[in-house]
Design a protein around this motif. Structure first.
Motif, PDB file in Angstrom:
ATOM      1  N   GLY A 130      79.982  15.405  86.600  1.00 18.24           N
ATOM      2  CA  GLY A 130      80.367  16.241  85.457  1.00 18.24           C
ATOM      3  C   GLY A 130      79.255  16.342  84.436  1.00 18.24           C
ATOM      4  N   GLN A 131      78.583  15.232  84.205  1.00 18.38           N
ATOM      5  CA  GLN A 131      77.475  15.233  83.253  1.00 18.38           C
ATOM      6  C   GLN A 131      76.296  16.037  83.786  1.00 18.38           C
ATOM      7  OE1 GLN A 131      77.060  10.994  82.742  1.00 18.38           O
ATOM      8  NE2 GLN A 131      78.462  10.967  81.002  1.00 18.38           N
ATOM      9  N   ALA A 132      76.027  15.911  85.081  1.00 16.19           N
ATOM     10  CA  ALA A 132      74.941  16.701  85.678  1.00 16.19           C
ATOM     11  C   ALA A 132      75.269  18.191  85.592  1.00 16.19           C
ATOM     12  CB  ALA A 132      74.720  16.281  87.132  1.00 16.19           C
ATOM     13  N   LEU A 133      76.518  18.529  85.841  1.00 19.33           N
ATOM     14  CA  LEU A 133      76.942  19.925  85.746  1.00 19.33           C
ATOM     15  C   LEU A 133      76.757  20.452  84.330  1.00 19.33           C
ATOM     16  CD1 LEU A 133      78.234  22.393  87.079  1.00 19.33           C
ATOM     17  CD2 LEU A 133      80.462  21.407  86.539  1.00 19.33           C
ATOM     18  N   GLN A 134      77.128  19.651  83.341  1.00 18.69           N
ATOM     19  CA  GLN A 134      76.923  20.064  81.946  1.00 18.69           C
ATOM     20  C   GLN A 134      75.445  20.300  81.662  1.00 18.69           C
ATOM     21  OE1 GLN A 134      78.779  16.800  79.868  1.00 18.69           O
ATOM     22  NE2 GLN A 134      80.625  17.987  79.462  1.00 18.69           N
ATOM     23  N   GLY A 135      74.607  19.409  82.170  1.00 18.10           N
ATOM     24  CA  GLY A 135      73.171  19.560  81.963  1.00 18.10           C
ATOM     25  C   GLY A 135      72.636  20.838  82.596  1.00 18.10           C
ATOM     26  N   ILE A 136      73.072  21.120  83.804  1.00 18.01           N
ATOM     27  CA  ILE A 136      72.628  22.339  84.492  1.00 18.01           C
ATOM     28  C   ILE A 136      73.083  23.570  83.723  1.00 18.01           C
ATOM     29  CG2 ILE A 136      72.950  23.754  86.570  1.00 18.01           C
ATOM     30  CD1 ILE A 136      73.137  21.046  88.132  1.00 18.01           C
ATOM     31  N   LEU A 137      74.341  23.579  83.301  1.00 20.85           N
ATOM     32  CA  LEU A 137      74.868  24.747  82.604  1.00 20.85           C
ATOM     33  C   LEU A 137      74.239  24.945  81.230  1.00 20.85           C
ATOM     34  CD1 LEU A 137      78.659  24.452  83.512  1.00 20.85           C
ATOM     35  CD2 LEU A 137      76.952  25.978  84.528  1.00 20.85           C
ATOM     36  N   SER A 138      73.758  23.873  80.627  1.00 19.17           N
ATOM     37  CA  SER A 138      73.158  23.993  79.294  1.00 19.17           C
ATOM     38  C   SER A 138      71.663  24.317  79.351  1.00 19.17           C
ATOM     39  CB  SER A 138      73.368  22.707  78.493  1.00 19.17           C
ATOM     40  OG  SER A 138      72.627  21.650  79.060  1.00 19.17           O
ATOM     41  N   ASN A 139      71.090  24.266  80.540  1.00 20.68           N
ATOM     42  CA  ASN A 139      69.665  24.547  80.699  1.00 20.68           C
ATOM     43  C   ASN A 139      69.517  25.917  81.346  1.00 20.68           C
ATOM     44  OD1 ASN A 139      67.021  24.751  81.796  1.00 20.68           O
ATOM     45  ND2 ASN A 139      66.821  22.524  81.747  1.00 20.68           N
ATOM     46  N   ARG A 140      69.240  26.907  80.554  1.00 24.02           N
ATOM     47  CA  ARG A 140      69.197  28.292  81.034  1.00 24.02           C
ATOM     48  C   ARG A 140      68.178  28.490  82.155  1.00 24.02           C
ATOM     49  NH1 ARG A 140      72.739  32.471  80.887  1.00 24.02           N
ATOM     50  NH2 ARG A 140      71.615  34.278  81.563  1.00 24.02           N
ATOM     51  N   VAL A 141      67.023  27.868  82.049  1.00 21.14           N
ATOM     52  CA  VAL A 141      65.982  28.032  83.063  1.00 21.14           C
ATOM     53  C   VAL A 141      66.445  27.459  84.402  1.00 21.14           C
ATOM     54  CG1 VAL A 141      63.625  27.395  83.723  1.00 21.14           C
ATOM     55  CG2 VAL A 141      64.121  28.078  81.362  1.00 21.14           C
ATOM     56  N   LEU A 142      66.975  26.240  84.373  1.00 22.57           N
ATOM     57  CA  LEU A 142      67.475  25.614  85.599  1.00 22.57           C
ATOM     58  C   LEU A 142      68.629  26.421  86.183  1.00 22.57           C
ATOM     59  CD1 LEU A 142      67.446  23.320  87.649  1.00 22.57           C
ATOM     60  CD2 LEU A 142      68.797  21.963  86.053  1.00 22.57           C
ATOM     61  N   PHE A 143      69.543  26.844  85.333  1.00 19.38           N
ATOM     62  CA  PHE A 143      70.668  27.661  85.776  1.00 19.38           C
ATOM     63  C   PHE A 143      70.187  28.931  86.468  1.00 19.38           C
ATOM     64  CE2 PHE A 143      73.695  31.088  85.150  1.00 19.38           C
ATOM     65  CZ  PHE A 143      74.895  30.534  85.548  1.00 19.38           C
ATOM     66  N   ASP A 144      69.271  29.638  85.820  1.00 17.91           N
ATOM     67  CA  ASP A 144      68.754  30.890  86.390  1.00 17.91           C
ATOM     68  C   ASP A 144      68.029  30.647  87.718  1.00 17.91           C
ATOM     69  OD1 ASP A 144      69.813  32.349  84.309  1.00 17.91           O
ATOM     70  OD2 ASP A 144      67.918  32.501  83.204  1.00 17.91           O
ATOM     71  N   ASN A 145      67.268  29.554  87.800  1.00 12.46           N
ATOM     72  CA  ASN A 145      66.562  29.241  89.041  1.00 12.46           C
ATOM     73  C   ASN A 145      67.545  28.939  90.174  1.00 12.46           C
ATOM     74  OD1 ASN A 145      64.012  29.613  87.972  1.00 12.46           O
ATOM     75  ND2 ASN A 145      63.730  27.453  87.481  1.00 12.46           N
TER      76      ASN A 145
END
Length: 68
Positions: free
Chosen positions: A15-30
């Protein structure tokens, strides 16, 4: 770490990793671009990435605990 603890940590860390991914626009877009490239639903790709990160984290914790 017991099996029960490992399972609890896995859910928590995922859940914490998911939050981190969703809050990081660059990582999300990649991740979204990579998912589209290989024909995977981007939501599945993000969930898979969160779980993979979690599993590596737990493995590393266990490895270091064993070294102590």
């Amino acid at each position: 770490m017991t099996i029960t603890q490992k399972k609890e940590y896995r859910y928590q860390y995922a859940g914490q990793a998911l939050q981190g991914i969703l809050s990081n626009r660059v990582l999300f877009d990649n991740l979204k671009a990579e998912a589209e490239e290989i024909g995977l639903n981007f939501k599945q790709a993000i969930a898979i990435a969160a779980i993979d990160i979690t599993d590596v984290l737990i493995e590393e914790i266990e490895k270091r605990e064993a070294e102590e």
